[in-house]
Each structure stands twice: as structure tokens, then as C-alpha cells.
Design a protein around this motif. Structure first.
Motif, PDB file in Angstrom:
ATOM      1  N   GLY A  93      61.405  74.574 -60.691  1.00  0.00           N
ATOM      2  CA  GLY A  93      61.591  73.140 -60.732  1.00  0.00           C
ATOM      3  C   GLY A  93      61.859  72.512 -59.384  1.00  0.00           C
ATOM      4  O   GLY A  93      61.959  71.282 -59.281  1.00  0.00           O
ATOM      5  N   LEU A  94      61.962  73.327 -58.318  1.00  0.00           N
ATOM      6  CA  LEU A  94      62.259  72.768 -57.000  1.00  0.00           C
ATOM      7  C   LEU A  94      61.145  71.851 -56.513  1.00  0.00           C
ATOM      8  O   LEU A  94      61.411  70.804 -55.916  1.00  0.00           O
ATOM      9  N   VAL A  99      59.274  66.578 -54.632  1.00  0.00           N
ATOM     10  CA  VAL A  99      58.319  65.467 -54.772  1.00  0.00           C
ATOM     11  C   VAL A  99      59.067  64.183 -55.111  1.00  0.00           C
ATOM     12  O   VAL A  99      58.769  63.106 -54.580  1.00  0.00           O
ATOM     13  N   ALA A 100      60.057  64.269 -55.981  1.00  0.00           N
ATOM     14  CA  ALA A 100      60.860  63.096 -56.323  1.00  0.00           C
ATOM     15  C   ALA A 100      61.611  62.560 -55.109  1.00  0.00           C
ATOM     16  O   ALA A 100      61.892  61.354 -55.016  1.00  0.00           O
ATOM     17  N   ALA A 103      58.459  64.350 -50.901  1.00  0.00           N
ATOM     18  CA  ALA A 103      57.426  65.296 -50.477  1.00  0.00           C
ATOM     19  C   ALA A 103      56.092  64.947 -51.136  1.00  0.00           C
ATOM     20  O   ALA A 103      56.053  64.401 -52.241  1.00  0.00           O
ATOM     21  N   LEU A 104      54.991  65.278 -50.479  1.00  0.00           N
ATOM     22  CA  LEU A 104      53.663  64.970 -50.998  1.00  0.00           C
ATOM     23  C   LEU A 104      52.917  66.246 -51.356  1.00  0.00           C
ATOM     24  O   LEU A 104      52.910  67.210 -50.584  1.00  0.00           O
ATOM     25  N   GLN A 105      52.284  66.252 -52.517  1.00  0.00           N
ATOM     26  CA  GLN A 105      51.409  67.342 -52.921  1.00  0.00           C
ATOM     27  C   GLN A 105      50.008  67.013 -52.412  1.00  0.00           C
ATOM     28  O   GLN A 105      49.345  66.112 -52.928  1.00  0.00           O
ATOM     29  N   VAL A 269      54.455  62.784 -44.277  1.00  0.00           N
ATOM     30  CA  VAL A 269      55.803  63.243 -44.602  1.00  0.00           C
ATOM     31  C   VAL A 269      56.565  62.090 -45.263  1.00  0.00           C
ATOM     32  O   VAL A 269      56.080  60.968 -45.352  1.00  0.00           O
ATOM     33  N   GLU A 270      57.771  62.419 -45.711  1.00  0.00           N
ATOM     34  CA  GLU A 270      58.649  61.368 -46.209  1.00  0.00           C
ATOM     35  C   GLU A 270      59.340  60.678 -45.028  1.00  0.00           C
ATOM     36  O   GLU A 270      59.514  61.320 -43.984  1.00  0.00           O
TER      37      GLU A 270
END
Length: 479
Positions: A93-94, A99-100, A103-105, A269-270
Motif C-alpha cells: 500500500g505504500l 501517489v496521494a 508522487a507520479l506514476q 516531481v511533487e
């Protein structure tokens, strides 16, 4: 991995780590270093040991931010699919949590604009996924989960200054608190009290490139491990930009990879709407830290797209440089005493330009978990940790051997190295026209498939007989 299976295995492997107290919820493991490799080693060991203590010289920040003990944390990092899957094994679940948090997939090759050897790779349906994020966000996410484990504790602001035991067996570590640093004192004001001893059934060194284990072993009468070194001498320099407003080039999800020896990497990136830009600099050149000198590197790239991207975007950070890019691996499996293992960059440090370090650390944690579960001997476990980095070493050290001015005792190119370089150049030329070749190449780079996959019949036929992508074609900005 129930108790019965572990007991069964130990009956067949009497020299296993578990015989000294690690396993079945018994024993105390100490992990030296609390960065990513140390965190993952700790959570892997927590599956087997009664308790795990991480010893970290820094004091962890309360939120995702760079820290002194991770000097490359302000630079571009990629978590490859292999690394992500390995981490999820221990921390399910990390990925969703990261992503929440921003982070970008990023899908490969769909979201990649990649230019190598004068040719653009093709874009098409995704064959793998990369997680793009800053190193502090990843470490914070992993650290939060690991430190919540009931069997894991962390000694922060503490230095390990030596090992206890003999040449045959390590029995613990010597500690000294960094109290002066905690109080904001100068290094000369650090306390001079004698170190204290922390006993352990197993010590794992995950302290990174600055590891002192070779010297500590010498004090115990153990010879330093043999080393392989490949030093290209390249450096890299990084700055964060806010994406341009018209979206012509600064697509919020695209990863841009341009060039080789003097390459550029532009990674989302975030927080949302920002990219991290990293340039590699050749051997012997000073790292540019002034904004103008940094942006001038865009003009030296093999395609003007990088310059155009920089011109559209807005800088939002200072310029940071980094020079420790040598490839170094140590043959601890030949010399390591009982009760000691070495992992992460302390065992095999890779050129960070290739973005494989974090994923390799995660794969090593899997090897550690499996070896302890199987009751493997100490040296077999150490060999498994080294083998976990073998694929990445072949890519990183292999590519660096071809760079001008490379040094090191393992830097000479063999006939096999030259053939491999020739073959990979042709693979890259075909990545723009053959989706199967590109998918295989990316799987190998992501450490999801062994390099031998590049010699499968379908890939081999394309490499030997198919025409490559046209040189100097326009970048595929739109699918």
C-alpha cells in the motif's frame, strides 16, 4: 514462512544465521544507517528477529525534506518498477500513499521522450511503470511505515564508531551520541565520552558510500575486502523548475531523457506542476552552481528540445552539484565474519546517473529476507546481497567503462565489453522503430529482466537485420 518451515530448513543448514539467534521472532539485529537501504534491511529483518535497532547519525525531520546524511537527496531519483515491487513486498500500500502525497506514476514508454545516439525512441502502449518523486518524499513515506513496526526502534543522532567481537564473529557495535550536533554545537564541541556497546546477534552495515566497515574489520584482524572500481569522473548538477504554462513542451507527466555522456534528465516531481532538471558533466569540468552556467549546459545537449524546455519553464530552486559517481563493489562474501552483513552502497555503490540505487537497495532487502528465511549461512547471505546488485552493476559500470578518461582497477574494457557496447548501440537505434525491442530494453533497464533477454531471437533479428530509427527526426511530442 511459518515456524515449522524455518525449523525444517535449519535442520538442513546448521550454519545458518538463525542458529545464532536471528529467526522465529528471536534475536537482536542492529542496522547501521537509517537511510533507504537501512530502512528496508530493518523491515526485512523484522520478519525474523525479535527486535531490530537502527542506528542513524542524523535526526530525522518530521516532514519530507533533505538531510545532511543523504547529500544526493536534492537530485533526480527514479524508483524503478523492480524497486517498487520489492518495497511493496514489505510495505503493501505504500505506492498508493506516495501517489496521494504527490508522487507520479509514469508509464514507459508512453510518457517518455528519450533521445539517444541521435535518435528518438518511439512512444506507445505502456510496458512498465516508474514512480517519479523526490528522494525526501520516498524516504519519509518508507520511514514512517518502518518506524511504526513494533519490533523496530531507531537510535537517532548516534554514530557507530566500531564493531565488537573477534575476527571470527562480530558481537555488536560501539556507539557515540552526537549530542553536540543536537544542541547546535560545533563538531569540536562534541562530547568526548567513551563509546558504549550495543550487543547484537547480527549487525548489518547499510551506512552507504561513507562506510567505515573496512577499517573496523582491520581492527578486528580481518583483511579488507577486495574492491572493483570504475570511476568515470562525471558529476551532475540539478535545479527544480515550475512547468511552462502553454504545455507545448512542459507536459506535467513527461520524462525527458536526452543524450549520454553530456546528458539531461527532466523528471516530474511533487508538488504538481514541477520538474527536476539534472545535467551530467564530463570528467575534469567544474560543477556549475550559478544559474547562468547551469542553463548554459542546455545548449550543449545533442538536441535543442532541452534548451526550449528550459526557456519555457521557471526556476524555483538553487543549483546543486554532486560529484561522487564512482562505481565500487566489495567482495565481503569472501571475508565477512559471522554476525556481520553489508548491504546498499556500503556493499555496491553505483553511478547515481543511472537511477538504480534505490531499486537495488530494495532488491537487496528481498535477498536478505529470503536468505534468512532459508537459513542460509552468513557468507551465502552476503553473496546473495552482492548478487542482488549484479544486474545494475553490469549496466552502470559497463556503460562507464566506455566513457573517456575512466579510471579504476576494473575500468579496462574487455573484448566482451566492446561487443556489448556495439550491440547496445544498435538496440537503442531500433528502439524508435521496434516496440518489442524497446519494451525489452526498458525491462532490462528497470531491472525487471536480465540482460540476456536482449539476445532473444526476436530482438537479435531486429538488431542484426532491421534498419534503425532515422537520425535527427523530430521528437514525438504527441502520441
Amino acid at each position: 514462512m511459518g515456524d515449522g518451515r524455518l525449523d525444517e530448513v535449519r535442520q538442513d543448514h546448521g550454519d545458518g544465521i538463525g542458529d545464532d539467534g536471528i529467526g522465529d521472532g528471536r534475536g537482536h539485529a542492529v542496522v547501521v544507517g537509517g537511510s533507504l537501504a537501512g530502512l528496508l534491511a530493518a523491515v526485512a529483518l523484522a520478519r525474523h528477529a525479535g527486535r531490530v535497532t537502527m542506528v542513524e547519525r542524523d535526526r530525522y525531520p518530521d516532514r519530507p525534506e533533505p538531510r545532511k546524511g543523504v547529500p544526493q537527496s536534492r537530485h533526480t531519483h527514479l524508483l524503478l518498477e523492480s524497486g517498487l515491487l520489492a518495497i511493496e513486498r514489505f510495505l503493501p500500500g505504500l505506492e498508493a500513499e506516495l501517489v496521494a502525497a504527490g508522487a507520479l506514476q509514469v508509464r514507459s514508454p508512453t510518457d517518455y521522450l528519450q533521445h539517444m545516439r541521435g535518435r528518438w525512441f518511439g512512444r506507445g502502449p505502456a510496458s512498465s511503470t516508474t514512480l517519479c518523486l523526490t528522494r525526501p518524499l520516498l524516504e519519509h513515506g518508507v520511514r514512517t511505515r518502518v518506524l511504526a513496526h513494533p519490533r523496530i526502534t531507531a537510535l537517532q543522532g548516534t554514530d557507530v564508531v566500531g564493531l565488537t567481537g573477534t575476527a571470527e564473529r562480530v558481537t555488536g557495535v560501539l556507539l557515540r551520541e552526537r549530542g553536540g550536533e543536537r544542541a547546535g554545537a560545533e563538531p569540536s564541541q562534541l562530547p568526548t565520552t567513551l563509546p558504549t556497546t550495543l550487543a547484537a546477534d547480527l549487525v548489518v552495515d547499510a551506512s552507504g558510500r561513507s562506510s567505515h566497515t573496512p577499517e573496523w574489520l582491520e581492527r578486528l584482524g580481518v583483511a579488507r575486502p577486495a574492491e572493483d572500481r570504475v570511476e568515470s569522473g562525471i558529476g551532475y548538477t540539478t535545479r527544480v523548475y515550475r512547468d511552462g504554462t502553454d504545455g507545448a513542451l512542459t507536459d506535467a507527466r513527461l520524462v525527458y531523457l536526452v543524450g549520454e555522456t553530456m546528458g539531461a534528465v527532466i523528471v516530474p516531481v511533487e508538488p504538481a506542476g514541477t520538474h527536476m532538471v539534472t545535467f551530467a558533466t564530463p570528467r575534469g569540468e567544474a560543477l556549475p552552481t550559478a544559474p547562468g552556467a547551469f542553463e548554459a549546459l542546455a545548449d550543449r545537449q545533442p538536441h535543442p528540445l532541452v534548451r526550449q524546455w528550459i526557456d519555457e519553464a521557471e526556476p524555483v530552486s538553487p543549483v546543486y552539484g554532486y560529484l561522487r559517481t564512482e562505481n565500487v563493489r566489495r567482495a565481503y562474501d569472501r571475508t565477512v565474519p559471522e554476525g556481520l552483513l553489508v548491504t546498499g552502497d556500503a556493499l555496491c555503490a553505483l553511478n547515481p546517473v543511472f537511477g538504480q540505487g534505490m531499486s537495488t537497495a530494495a532488491l537487496a532487502a528481498v535477498a536478505l529476507d529470503e536468505s534468512v528465511a532459508a537459513g542460509s549461512s552468513n557468507r551465502r547471505t552476503q553473496a546473495a546481497l552482492l548478487a542482488a546488485s549484479g544486474h545494475a552493476w553490469a549496466i552502470s559500470a559497463g556503460a562507464d567503462k566506455a566513457r573517456p578518461g575512466v579510471t579504476g582497477n576494473a575500468a579496462n574494457q574487455s573484448l566482451r565489453d566492446r561487443f556489448t557496447g556495439w550491440y547496445l548501440a544498435r538496440v537503442q537505434e531500433r528502439c524508435g522503430v521496434n516496440p518489442e525491442v524497446q519494451a525489452t530494453f526498458r525491462q532490462v533497464l528497470a531491472l525487471m529482466a536480465p540482460p540476456t533477454e536482449l539476445f532473444r531471437p526476436a530482438v537479435l533479428r531486429s538488431v542484426l537485420f532491421e534498419k534503425g530509427a532515422p537520425a535527427d527526426a523530430a521528437p514525438p511530442l504527441r502520441l
